[in-house]
Design a protein around this motif. Structure first.
Motif, PDB file in Angstrom:
ATOM      1  N   PRO A 138      41.211  39.982  36.851  1.00  0.00           N
ATOM      2  CA  PRO A 138      40.381  40.827  35.995  1.00  0.00           C
ATOM      3  C   PRO A 138      40.858  42.290  35.939  1.00  0.00           C
ATOM      4  CG  PRO A 138      38.980  39.348  37.230  1.00  0.00           C
ATOM      5  CD  PRO A 138      40.373  39.138  37.755  1.00  0.00           C
ATOM      6  N   ASN A 174      30.391  47.759  30.737  1.00  0.00           N
ATOM      7  CA  ASN A 174      30.556  46.479  31.425  1.00  0.00           C
ATOM      8  C   ASN A 174      30.893  45.429  30.377  1.00  0.00           C
ATOM      9  OD1 ASN A 174      30.137  45.135  34.152  1.00  0.00           O
ATOM     10  ND2 ASN A 174      28.987  43.768  32.799  1.00  0.00           N
ATOM     11  N   LYS A 183      24.510  44.219  31.904  1.00  0.00           N
ATOM     12  CA  LYS A 183      24.560  44.992  33.165  1.00  0.00           C
ATOM     13  C   LYS A 183      24.465  46.486  32.865  1.00  0.00           C
ATOM     14  CE  LYS A 183      26.819  42.123  36.647  1.00  0.00           C
ATOM     15  NZ  LYS A 183      27.365  40.961  35.928  1.00  0.00           N
ATOM     16  N   LYS A 227      36.017  42.655  39.277  1.00  0.00           N
ATOM     17  CA  LYS A 227      36.436  41.701  40.315  1.00  0.00           C
ATOM     18  C   LYS A 227      37.930  41.883  40.594  1.00  0.00           C
ATOM     19  CE  LYS A 227      35.316  36.863  41.144  1.00  0.00           C
ATOM     20  NZ  LYS A 227      34.270  37.188  42.099  1.00  0.00           N
ATOM     21  N   GLY A 278      38.396  48.999  43.455  1.00  0.00           N
ATOM     22  CA  GLY A 278      38.035  47.716  44.076  1.00  0.00           C
ATOM     23  C   GLY A 278      38.921  47.405  45.268  1.00  0.00           C
ATOM     24  N   ASN A 279      38.697  46.225  45.837  1.00  0.00           N
ATOM     25  CA  ASN A 279      39.479  45.814  47.009  1.00  0.00           C
ATOM     26  C   ASN A 279      40.761  45.121  46.562  1.00  0.00           C
ATOM     27  OD1 ASN A 279      38.215  46.694  49.294  1.00  0.00           O
ATOM     28  ND2 ASN A 279      36.840  44.929  49.417  1.00  0.00           N
ATOM     29  N   SER A 313      35.297  52.539  51.191  1.00  0.00           N
ATOM     30  CA  SER A 313      34.650  51.799  52.274  1.00  0.00           C
ATOM     31  C   SER A 313      33.222  52.274  52.473  1.00  0.00           C
ATOM     32  CB  SER A 313      35.416  51.981  53.580  1.00  0.00           C
ATOM     33  OG  SER A 313      34.705  51.334  54.612  1.00  0.00           O
ATOM     34  N   SER A 372      29.918  42.408  29.885  1.00  0.00           N
ATOM     35  CA  SER A 372      28.684  41.926  29.238  1.00  0.00           C
ATOM     36  C   SER A 372      27.677  43.068  29.288  1.00  0.00           C
ATOM     37  CB  SER A 372      28.146  40.689  29.969  1.00  0.00           C
ATOM     38  OG  SER A 372      28.159  40.924  31.357  1.00  0.00           O
ATOM     39  N   ALA A 418      28.864  45.831  38.225  1.00  0.00           N
ATOM     40  CA  ALA A 418      28.174  45.024  39.231  1.00  0.00           C
ATOM     41  C   ALA A 418      27.764  46.011  40.330  1.00  0.00           C
ATOM     42  CB  ALA A 418      29.104  43.934  39.741  1.00  0.00           C
ATOM     43  N   VAL A 419      27.442  45.528  41.489  1.00  0.00           N
ATOM     44  CA  VAL A 419      26.807  46.416  42.464  1.00  0.00           C
ATOM     45  C   VAL A 419      27.653  47.646  42.832  1.00  0.00           C
ATOM     46  CG1 VAL A 419      27.545  44.926  44.369  1.00  0.00           C
ATOM     47  CG2 VAL A 419      25.631  46.441  44.678  1.00  0.00           C
ATOM     48  N   GLY A 425      30.539  49.764  51.749  1.00  0.00           N
ATOM     49  CA  GLY A 425      29.659  48.775  51.127  1.00  0.00           C
ATOM     50  C   GLY A 425      28.833  49.385  50.014  1.00  0.00           C
ATOM     51  N   ALA A 485      43.645  42.364  33.557  1.00  0.00           N
ATOM     52  CA  ALA A 485      43.156  42.156  32.189  1.00  0.00           C
ATOM     53  C   ALA A 485      42.585  43.455  31.621  1.00  0.00           C
ATOM     54  CB  ALA A 485      42.077  41.055  32.187  1.00  0.00           C
ATOM     55  N   VAL A 486      41.826  44.180  32.435  1.00  0.00           N
ATOM     56  CA  VAL A 486      41.227  45.435  31.957  1.00  0.00           C
ATOM     57  C   VAL A 486      42.320  46.483  31.725  1.00  0.00           C
ATOM     58  CG1 VAL A 486      39.645  47.309  32.547  1.00  0.00           C
ATOM     59  CG2 VAL A 486      38.989  44.945  33.009  1.00  0.00           C
TER      60      VAL A 486
END
Ligand code: NDP
Length: 478
Positions: free
Chosen positions: A79, A32, A37, A75, A101-102, A128, A34, A11-12, A130, A82-83
């Motif tokens: 998730p 990814n 992406k 995410k 990730g956060n 950090s 899916s 994702a982004v 964005g 799970a990964v």
């Protein structure tokens, strides 16, 4: 050629970090859940560097050099687990799993311990800045083992933001330390944004200064000790006119502030650590109150107001600037103090000068002030509190009269300045010779025999309140 790093979760954030690695000359295997992406990324940006397209985690892992470095950018929460579960059987001892990730630092501590049982390194990395930071150079706060940093650190340093050519990335400490430091960064960010909001509200509501004019004031403040990314973007937002209505954009935006939760995490952790981050907490609560729109609407007609006219202090705008600076400084002092408490609790060796240095570029709280904060902790200096460092004690002393004037004015006019006031209360609480905590200890001893210490003798004591009120030496029960 095998890839030096694999990124799963495009994702982004994951896509931008993968592009950042590739642009810096690394071969990046991308995956990814899916496949759409992955293809979208490669179609739009595949020519920017060396990417290896993969359709499964097996294929991703098979394309990596050893020790394998797999960065998870899915995410946060379930998730990530799970990964990890899918990755464990595919990896070999010494491989490194990275979570950029956060994630909550307690999850990172748990995952690090679990993967250590499989002889795998797990590195929780605070990132950090964005979307744009992820692409162009974020501030990076990696935890995990020192050993894993040898194989991973140089790559992270290369893609990180730079301040005077120095990378805004260094090893923080073991297990969840990186995510913890990122979390506190976000707490400081909440407070920093709120104090700017309070300054804006005061100048608007007390002095009638319109957004366009305030935009210029904020631009001028960029030439002062307040110079920072958040002041810069505030000037931009305040100067922006809404195309649909012709009004300042800030006047057509609904005044309920959202939150994704990292500020709240900071406060919950601070409560658990007994760390007094009152300014940061008030900034989280202020967002909460702003979101209680129904109650706020009813209160407008039900709750009594305030004095309508108050003579503003001369140089009110400069007073506000100083109050903003002092309150901001307190937020940093509180955040850094919280890091000290966490270091003691979790056995982390947190170097506050290095941490301040990482925040000088790439991240949301980047500010000139951070260079000064870094210097306050450098060369073996370890002030117990940032405010006790000579340079800052002096700077805040200069701001104190204006800080008090501004808060008095706000209180009289009924303009809420929760972080300005909580920060001043913290400052005064630190410096007062005696606090009413003595009375609280007396109350606790009366209703719960919790005992107290005396200022003139060693030991703990209890007054026999329900008996003859004589004092006895006691074993403390806290
Ligand atoms: P999202 O948080 O929106 O997550 C989407 C990605 O997660 C997709 O790639 C999705 O795959 C994948 N995913 C979701 N569930 C699973 C699962 N069960 N198994 C495998 N993959 C799954 O992506 P972002 O890029 O916005 O954020 C990634 C991380 O970065 C998050 O932790 C986020 O909080 C953090 N972040 C950090 C920011 C910063 O400034 N530091 C800013 C924004 C985010 P699919 O496409 O198949 O659905």
């Amino acid at each position: 050629m095998p890839a030096q790093i694999g990124v799963t979760g495009l994702a982004v954030m994951g896509a931008n970090l993968a592009r950042n690695f590739a642009r810096n000359g690394y071969t990046v295997a991308v995956h990814n859940r899916s496949v759409g992406k992955t293809d979208a990324l490669l179609e739009a940006h595949g020519s920017e560097g060396d990417f290896i397209r993969t359709e499964s985690l097996e294929e991703l892992v098979a394309n990596l050099e050893t020790p394998r470095r797999v960065m998870i950018m899915v995410k946060a929460g379930g998730p990530v687990d799970a990964v990890i579960e899918q990755l464990i059987p595919l990896l070999e001892p010494g491989d490194i799993v990275i979570d950029g990730g956060n994630s909550h630092y307690e999850d990172t501590r748990r995952r690090e311990a679990e993967l250590a049982q499989h002889d795998l390194h797990f590195v929780g990395v605070g990132v950090s800045g964005g979307e744009e930071g992820a692409l162009l150079g974020p501030s990076i706060m990696p935890g995990g083992s020192a050993e894993s940093y040898k194989a991973l650190g140089p790559m992270l340093e290369k893609i990180s933001a730079k301040y005077n050519d120095e990378p805004c990335c260094t090893w923080i400490s073991t297990d969840g330390a990186g995510h913890f430091v990122k979390m506190v960064h976000n707490g400081i960010e909440y407070a920093d944004m709120q104090v700017i909001g309070e300054a804006y509200d005061l100048m608007r509501s007390a002095a009638g200064i319109e957004p366009a004019e305030q935009s210029k004031i904020f631009e001028e403040w960029m030439g002062t000790s307040l110079s920072s990314f958040l002041i810069e973007i505030s000037a931009e937002v305040l100067g922006h006119v809404d195309a649909a209505t012709g009004k300042p954009l800030v006047d057509v935006i609904v005044d309920s502030a959202g939150q994704k939760g990292t500020g709240r995490w900071t406060v919950v952790s601070a409560l658990q650590l007994g760390s007094p981050v009152s300014g940061i907490a008030e900034s989280v609560f202020a967002r909460g109150l702003s979101s209680q729109r129904s109650q706020r609407e009813q209160a407008q007609s039900v709750l009594a107001g305030h004095e309508s006219t108050v003579e503003l202090p001369e140089n009110f705008v400069e007073d506000v600037r100083q109050a903003l600076f002092a309150s901001k400084l307190v937020s940093y002092a509180q955040g850094l103090d919280m890091l000290g408490s966490a270091a003691a609790e979790y056995g982390w060796e947190l170097k506050l000068d290095e941490i301040a240095s990482l925040w000088r570029a790439g991240c949301i709280i980047r500010a000139d002030l951070l260079d000064e904060i870094m210097k306050a902790y450098a060369d073996g200096n370890k002030p117990e509190n940032l405010l006790l460092a000579p340079a800052f004690a002096e700077a805040i002393a200069e701001a104190v009269p204006a800080w008090r004037r501004v808060i008095s004015t706000a209180v009289q006019l009924g303009i809420p300045v929760p972080v300005f006031s909580a920060s001043l209360a913290y400052y005064d609480g630190l410096r007062r010779k005696r606090l009413p905590a003595a009375l609280i200890q007396g109350q606790r001893d009366l209703f719960g025999a919790h005992t107290y210490e005396r200022i003139d003798r060693e030991g703990t004591f209890h007054t026999q309140w329900s008996g003859d009120k004589t004092e006895i030496a006691a074993v403390s029960t806290h």
